[in-house]
Structures are given as C-alpha cells and as structure tokens.
Motif scaffolding. Structure first.
Motif: not given
Lengths: 298, 277, 424
Positions: C153, C167, C170-171, C173-175, C177, C239, C241
C-alpha cells in the motif's frame, strides 16, 4: 390400600430427589432476591432490601426490548420452527421410501451428531460457517442469491435468524428422534383401517398420525418453551448479546448481573421473574392446550 | 413383509425422488459441520487460521496428554449411571401418572413442572453452598445425583406423553389374568414402549453428556472432570487451541455412537401390532 | 440391558473408590492454573524435587469461569491453596475475605529483590492496606502489522499517531482491497473494545475513572471525549477498512481476525504478546521456512502519555488454605528467575529487575517498546465500580455506536449515565 402403597413407592424416589435439588435452591433463590447479596460478599451474606431488586427491574429503560427478544425470537420463533422441523424429519424418516432407499437408520445416526455436540462447539462451528468467507456466504453467492457477503452475526437484520438457526441445528434432533419413536408405536390397525377407507396420504397423516403424536408434541413443545426461554448459552456465545445490546435476553441479563456485576440479589430477582412468567405459562398451557390430550393425567 | 412398512402405500418413483432430495439436504445440513470439524481435527490450528493442507495427529496427542482418556471414562460413568437411574425412576413415576387417579396428583404433576421454569444459572450458587455442606463436591455420587435430578422432569413428562397413548385396557386385561403391576410394566409396557423409553434415555444421556455449568461448579479435581470441561480448557484468554478443540469435539461425539450403536435397533417399529384388541 | 446396568454400576463403584484424598504427610497443596498445563509442568516438577515433603496438585480451569468459581469456593471453606488470578481481581478478593493477607509471609521470608521489585503493587493491596497477591506475570498490548501488505500500500514506516493508523488503514483498503486495521468490534462483556477505548483515552491524557486529591473517585471523561473516541473507531467500520463481520468478534484472538492476518488479508491488528506469538506460529506452520512478514509497534503515545496497560497475573493464597507456609514457598518459587528462565517462557515476569533482562526478539520488539508507555488500571481497580461492570458497559456502548444501533453521541451519553449511576 395396596394400590396406594404402590403409587407411593413408585413416586417417592423421584419426588425426594426433586425436592432436594429444586426445592431447596429455589427457596434460597427467593430469599436471595430480597437481598443485595454480592458474589464478593457470600461469606458475610447480603442485607435485606425488600422489593428493591424487583422495582429496579421494572424501571429499566430497555426492559421491553429484552422481553421482546426473549419472547418473540428466543422462544416463540425457535420453538415453533423446532417442532415443525422435528416433525418433518420424523415423518420423513418414517416414510416407506426412506426405508426402501436404506437411509432411515443412517439418518437416525446422523441425528445424534448435532445432538451430541456441546453447545459451545456448535456455536463455534457455525460462527465459522457463517463467516464472511464461510461456506454459507460462498454457497449463497455461487447460487446468485446474494451479491455481497452477509455479516450474519453482526448485521441487525440477520443476527436473530442466525442465532435461531444455530439453536435449531443443535436441538431439532431431540424433537425428531422423540417423535420418530412415537411414530413407531402407532398401532398398525389404525393405518389398516384408514387404508380400507381409502384415505389419501395426507388424510392418513392428518387424522391418524398427527392425533397420535399430539401428546408427545405438546410435551416437547412445553419443554422447549421452558428450555429456550431460560437458555443463555447460544446468545451468549454467538454474539455476547450484541451488537450493542441488540440480542440481549433475560437469561443473558441474569448472567451479566450475577457473574459480571456480581449482583446475585438482583440476578436472582430476574430469575424469579422468569420463573413466574414460565410458571404462569405452564399452567395456562396445560389447562388450555394440553388438557384434552393429557386428560388422563390432569 | 414387516408390518411397519405398510404405513404408506408402495411409493411411486416421484415420491422416491422427493424423499431422496429432502433426505440428502437434511443429512447434509446435519452432518456437514461435523465433517468440517473432523477434517479440521487433523490440521494445525483446526485449519481455521490458515489454508495450508497439512495433515497432523498432534491435536489428538495433545488432548490425550491433557487427560482426555480419563475425561471419557468420567463422562461415561457419570452419564450412564445418571441415565439408568433417571430413566428407571421416571418410568415408575410416569406409569403411575398415566394409570391412576389419586389425591394431589395434579399438584404433584405441576410440581415436577415447576423445577423446569427456573434458569439453571440462578440455582448454581445455592446448590453449590448446599453441596459443600453435604460433601458432594468433587464426587461421582454428587454428579450422578445432580444429573439424575435434572433429567427426571423432562423424562417424566415425555414418558407420560408416550404412555397415555397405550390403552389402559392392555394393563387391565393382564391384571385380570393374574399379573402384578410390576409384571405389567416389565412384560407389557416395556416391550411396547421400548422406542419411547430409548428416546427418553437418549435425551437424558445427551443432556448429561454436553452439560457444562454444573460440572464446572461441582468438579474441580482434574481426574474427575467430564468431557465438556476438558474441552473448555482449550479456550484460553489470549488464544484458543483450535486444533485441540476440534479433536476434543470428535472425541466427545464418538463414544455416543459406540454406546448407541447396539441400542439403535431397539427403536424399531411395529411391536404394538396386534396387541390392542 | 441388565448386563449394561451391572457393568455401569460396577465401574462407577470402582471409580468412587479411587477418588484421591489429600495425604497428611507429605503436605499436598493444590495449585489452580488457568492456562495450559505444559507451560508450568516443568516448574512444578522442579519444585517438587526441591521440596520432597510438598506435593503440588495441579488443577486447571478456564479464565472465563475462574473468578466466579474461586469466590464461590472460598466463601464455603473450599478451593485450591494457590490460585492464578488476574491482577485486577486481587483487591476485591482480598476485601471479600477470600484470599490470605501475605504481609507476614513476605516479612518472614521475602522474595529476592524484595516486594518493591514487583510491578502493579497498587493492585496487590486490599482496601485495608494488606497485600493479598504476589504479582507473577506481566503483559501488555501492542499494535501488530503485516509488513508486506503495508509495503504493497506504499507505507514505508509504522504509524506513530492515531491519525497515521487511520490513514494507513484506509490506504491499505483503497490500494489492495484488503482489511486495514481489523479490530474486534463486538460487544461481549469481556471483549477487546474496552482496551482499545482506554488506550485511546489514555494516550490523549484522559481516563475513565480518576482519583481526586481528596481520595474520592470521579469520571474523568466528558461527553465529547467519549463521542470523539467512538467516532474515531466508527470510521474504520463505516469506510469498510474494518469489515462489518468484525462486529461479531469480541476477542483479539477471534479466528476471523487471526486468519485474516495470517493469510495476508489484513494489515494491522492489536493484541497481547501471546496471541501474536500464536499468529507467528500459525504462519510458520502454513509457510515453513519463510521469514514471517510481521512487525509490532507501540500504540501512539504522543507527549509521552501512556497508551497501553500493564496487565498480568498474580498468585494468591486461599484464606482457607491449611498449609499457608507450603503455599507461600510454592508462590515464591514460581515467581523466581529460574522458573521464567527455564520453564515458564510463554509469559514475562512481573519483577522489574527480571523484565529488564529479557530479550524480546525482533517481531515482539513493539511490545518491549510499549512497556515504558504502559500503565496499570490503578484508580479503575480501587474505585467504587467493579472493573467487570466498567468493561461490560463500555463494550455495550461501543457496540451500539459501532454497529449503528445508536448514534455515537447517544451511546456515549448512555455510557456516562450508566457509570455515573454507580458512582457514589
């Protein structure tokens, strides 16, 4: 005279045991419910507080929510489904087709598996089967019934049905096996007579089998109600009464107050309330519902 | 053709299919979790923590080192003894309830019921105090008495439910022929009601077999513990030994089969045929 | 059937005959230990060798039931001679008269390095000032990480602030999955949210229960403090994550969370050292020979605040014990350096002098770094509301907030009201 002696001899051993194991602790429990006894103060004993514990119970904000959970989900839903499924399995195992397929005795053994599984193991296994990547979610997704995994034990729409499902897995075998053995004592003549009259399978079930099973179903139903109403293991182990307090029931409240907060007095008072509710239910049930079937006895 | 198979007319092909599908679904749901546990018991951490397919019998070694051999014996002794005593006492009581009218009958019947309306957890503390004064803690005898007492109410009710379906005329005919009440129970009621008695005894046995709360409070000595207590020990504070839990579950379930294998034949149908005339 | 009955009766009669009774000579003491037998077996054997006139009978009981059972037994003159208890139980057990005051024994026959060397002494004392338990083991919680996932990530260094944790989670999870910070968000009475909530409060310089200079107790948090902490943890759920099914997990060692960490589906977690060691072991079982991509680090402690607890266990002697001297000898032995060095290696000793000598090893370094920034429960344990109650109420309130059963503000209000009701 000889008959009276016979009756007394037959009843006495069971009665003596019951008085020892229920009579004393119940009276002790009643006494404790009027005190502020704490688990930490068992050596000293509690102080008499009269009805304070009961008053506190009735003035709680979430009492209604707990009652609803206990009555509707934990008891009514689980008991009705248990009886229906138990009856269904018993009838299924007793069909001629099952015997022809040589599945009847296999299935009878299969019934012992969930039954012999201690509740904690049952809950643990099902928690895993109901996981995000568990078998249940995977199967439902493969069958295109759902597109997103369901959080069975955390989602407020799914949590109660899930707990009930776990209870059913563990407890339906008792009903099924009891009814099966009852089915197998139906005198042949009854069926023969029905066949001579040209009854359909459904009519045979409705007018021969079901009336014959009724006493057993009524007893199992009553016992299931007591047993479910007072049971804390499934809810406690599956969700810990959560999310939040969403699945809290009277029995988990007894546990929380007695063994987490150490307030044995208050916890006993809840126990007494539960006993009174169930006692009243039991008397009404026997009078109104089971009267006819158990006429001889009542 | 055995009498029992005449319950339904000769099944047609579609009936066979419907029954087969239903049976398979039912069997699958009943058995799948057990298979899951069985395979898990041969994998590190019960196969729960990682997807690696390693075969191991370490889980079984570990639980027997932790005393499971002893726990099995304890459970069998306590549960078999309690089941036998409870079933015999319950048959006696249920027979009387289903056959006679006497004073206080309804009160007694209700009284038996009343014990069931309490959540057992609130009874633990009072019972523990009583047991301590009677020196029944850490003893087989105390445990057998406890389990007998706690299975009697259900057994009595269940048996009454079965017995009311046996016509009284059966007993009366035998009594006129000169049989005693005991003979009636032993020679007439028992054979006819055997499936019911076995089902009731099965209930009593399995209730004892999976019971945890009383065992926890009344058995603290290691060499007296029962299987559920042994199993709970693997649920630690920082981690759970899943491999041991699964192996212990398998070991907990197996004796039930060994015990019920010979008895299963007794739940066989059709014995009442021709008896009611 | 009759044969079966007869067989059962004979076996049961035979069994009843074999129940053991404590012999008068040599002395037998019972030790009730709540973790696995193999952790202490070696130490007990060594003790018996050194003291041939004392036999130690080991009993085991699960942690969840240990406290109730011991209190019940002690109240009626029963129970083991020596019991393994959580630090926070000692004060109340001493006050209940369940455990023996150790002051005389300590004076007569003090442990090496003296009593002052032990951590969590405040928790060993009853309200009457007597010492009711000997601190035995210590542990703490820390953050643990899957370093490979963090790298994937794009995260180079371990987070040091609460904002970083948010942060980074979240990163991940976003990058990728995958789950970021997967914590057990369930509401069981003994769940983990209690710890996470307190760590958050402590590291912001606040605490739920405070003792005022005049000795009285009060709630140390405002409605905003509680709501803020709930909002912080709720973001992880909202969110995505931290997946919603974790609302059904209450323990740090919940298999869903452990599995996700071990199989590389989760990047961050929070747990005690033993749980982490289990995870490392399970990873090794699944990937033999591969270096474990795990690291640990302390919870954020900006401004040198405390951000985790010094938890641990004590040994207590039953007030009903017939052999208090033998029991004390055993307790002292179990807390000695040789036991921790040679036998009982799954836990850390509670003596500061011994703790300093331990090499934690690379993956557990975060736990060593956490110790200086950890604190005991202090006012929580000596205050008027039992810790079990505080714990349960906090778990419920967070459960309600995180699941959305209630708004964070209402849940926070309820938490403060519930505890307030029980303060004098």
């Amino acid at each position: 005279m000889r008959e009276r002696l016979f009756i007394v001899t037959m009843l006495l051993p069971a009665m003596v045991l019951l008085v020892l194991f229920y009579g004393y602790p119940i009276f002790d429990n009643l006494r404790i419910s009027f005190t502020d006894l704490s688990l930490l103060g068992m050596k000293k004993g509690g102080n008499w507080v009269g009805l304070a514990n009961y008053r506190e119970l009735f003035h709680r904000g979430d009492f209604g929510h707990i009652l609803f959970n206990t009555f509707v989900w934990l008891t009514a839903t689980s008991v009705l489904l248990r009886l229906l499924m138990g009856l269904g399995i018993a009838v299924l195992l007793n069909t001629r087709a099952m015997k022809k397929l040589r599945l009847a005795s296999v299935a009878r053994f299969a019934l012992l598996i969930p039954w012999a599984t201690p509740p904690i193991v049952a809950v643990v296994i099902w928690r895993f089967l109901l996981e995000r990547n568990g078998v249940v979610n995977e199967t439902l997704m493969r069958l295109n019934i759902i597109s997103q995994p369901i959080a069975f034990l955390a989602d407020m729409r799914a949590v109660w049905p899930s707990i009930v499902a776990i209870m059913l897995w563990n407890t339906v075998p008792l009903i099924a096996l009891s009814l099966l053995s009852s089915l197998q004592t139906v005198p042949e003549e009854y069926y023969e007579a029905a066949e001579l009259d040209g009854a359909t399978n459904w009519q045979v079930f409705r007018f021969v089998t079901l009336p014959f099973l009724m006493p057993a179903i009524l007893v199992l139903g009553l016992m299931s109600v007591f047993w479910s109403f007072n049971n804390f293991v499934y809810v406690w182990l599956a969700t810990g009464a959560g999310p939040g307090t969403f699945t809290n029931v009277l029995a988990t409240e007894v546990y929380l107050k007695g063994f987490v907060d150490f307030r044995l007095g208050y916890s006993s008072a809840i126990g007494m309330m539960m006993a009174i509710i169930m006692g009243a239910f039991g008397i009404l049930y026997l009078r109104l519902v089971a009267r006819q079937q158990l006429e001889e006895t009542l | 053709m055995p009498a029992s198979s005449r319950h339904w007319r000769e099944p047609g092909a579609w009936q066979l299919v419907v029954v087969l599908v239903l049976a398979i679904v039912t069997l699958f749901v009943l058995v799948y979790p057990a298979i899951y546990v069985f395979f898990g018991s041969f994998r590190p951490a019960g196969g729960l923590l990682s997807a690696a397919e390693t075969f191991t019998i370490r889980n079984y070694v570990r639980i027997f080192q932790a005393g499971f051999g002893r726990f099995i014996i304890n459970s069998v002794v306590i549960c078999v003894a309690a089941t036998v005593v409870s079933t015999v006492l319950s048959i006696m009581a249920a027979y009387v309830f289903s056959r006679f009218t006497f004073r206080f009958k309804r009160a007694l019947f209700m009284g038996i019921l009343f014990g069931q309306v309490f959540p057992w957890i609130v009874l633990i503390n009072p019972l523990f105090v009583a047991f301590a004064t009677m020196h029944l803690i850490n003893s087989y005898f105390g445990m057998i008495l406890t389990y007998t007492a706690f299975t009697i109410p259900f057994s009595v009710y269940m048996l009454v439910g079965y017995l009311v379906t046996v016509p009284k005329s059966l007993d009366e005919a035998a009594i006129i022929d000169g049989a005693s009440r005991w003979q009636v129970i032993w020679l007439i009621i028992c054979p006819v009601m055997l499936p019911g008695f076995v089902a009731t005894a099965t209930y009593a046995f399995l209730l004892c077999w999976t019971e945890y709360l009383f065992a926890l409070a009344f058995l603290t000595q290691t060499d007296l513990k029962t299987l559920p207590l042994g199993l709970y020990q693997f649920f630690g504070d920082d981690y759970v030994d899943w491999g041991a839990v699964m192996a212990a579950s398998v070991v907990t379930t197996l004796p039930v089969f060994l015990l019920f294998l010979p008895i299963q034949g007794w739940i066989s149908p059709g014995r009442i045929a021709g008896a009611v005339k | 059937m009759l044969k079966l009955l007869a067989a059962a009766l004979i076996t049961s009669a035979a069994m009843i005959g074999t129940i053991r009774f404590a012999d008068a000579d040599p002395v037998t003491i019972t030790f009730r230990f709540n973790d696995t037998e193999q952790e202490v077996r070696g130490a007990i054997d060594a003790f018996e060798k050194q003291n041939p006139n004392i036999k130690v009978d080991l009993q085991r009981i699960g942690w969840k039931d240990a406290r109730n059972q011991f209190l019940r037994e002690a109240a009626v003159g029963q129970g083991p001679d020596v019991a393994h208890v959580a630090q926070v139980w000692v004060t109340e057990m001493g006050d209940a008269g369940a455990t023996l005051a150790l002051d005389d024994l300590i004076r007569k026959d003090p442990p090496p390095n003296g009593f002052a060397d032990f951590a969590a002494q405040d928790l060993a004392k009853g309200k009457d000032g007597h010492i009711y338990g000997l601190p035995w083991t210590t542990d703490t919680w820390a953050m643990v990480y899957r370093t490979d996932l963090l790298k994937e990530a794009g995260i180079e260094s371990l987070p040091t602030t609460w904002e970083d944790i948010r942060k980074d989670s979240e990163a991940v999870y976003k990058k990728t999955g995958k789950t970021g910070f997967g914590f057990p968000a369930g509401s069981s009475a003994s769940g983990a949210m209690w710890f996470l909530a307190n760590f958050y409060w402590w590291s912001h310089g606040k605490e739920l229960i405070v003792q005022k200079p005049d000795g009285s107790y009060a709630i140390g948090l405002t409605l905003e403090d509680v709501t803020e902490s709930m909002n912080y943890y709720k973001k992880f759920m909202d969110e995505g994550d931290n997946p919603r099914p974790n609302l059904a997990a209450s323990d740090a060692h919940d298999p869903a969370i452990m599995q996700a960490l071990i199989t590389g589906n989760q990047a961050m977690g929070a747990m005690p050292p033993n749980t982490f060691k289990e995870a490392l072991k399970a990873y090794e079982d699944a990937n033999p020979g591969k270096p474990a991509p795990f690291a640990s680090g302390p919870f954020p402690h900006q401004n040198n605040t405390k951000s985790s607890m010094i938890g641990g266990r004590m040994l207590v002697i039953n007030a009903n014990s017939k052999h208090p001297d033998a029991a004390w000898k055993f307790v002292k032995f179990m807390a000695s350096q040789s036991v921790f060095a040679d036998y009982y290696r799954t836990q850390f000793p509670a003596q500061t002098s011994l703790l300093k000598q331990i090499d934690f090893g690379a993956p557990l370094k975060g736990f060593a770094d956490q110790f200086p920034y950890a604190r005991t429960w202090g006012a929580y344990a000596s205050g008027p509301v039992p810790i079990g109650t505080l714990w349960n109420v906090t778990q419920r309130a967070f459960g309600k907030a995180l699941s959305g059963q209630q708004s964070t503000e209402n849940a926070a209000k309820e938490l403060l009201a519930e505890i307030g009701k029980q303060m004098p």
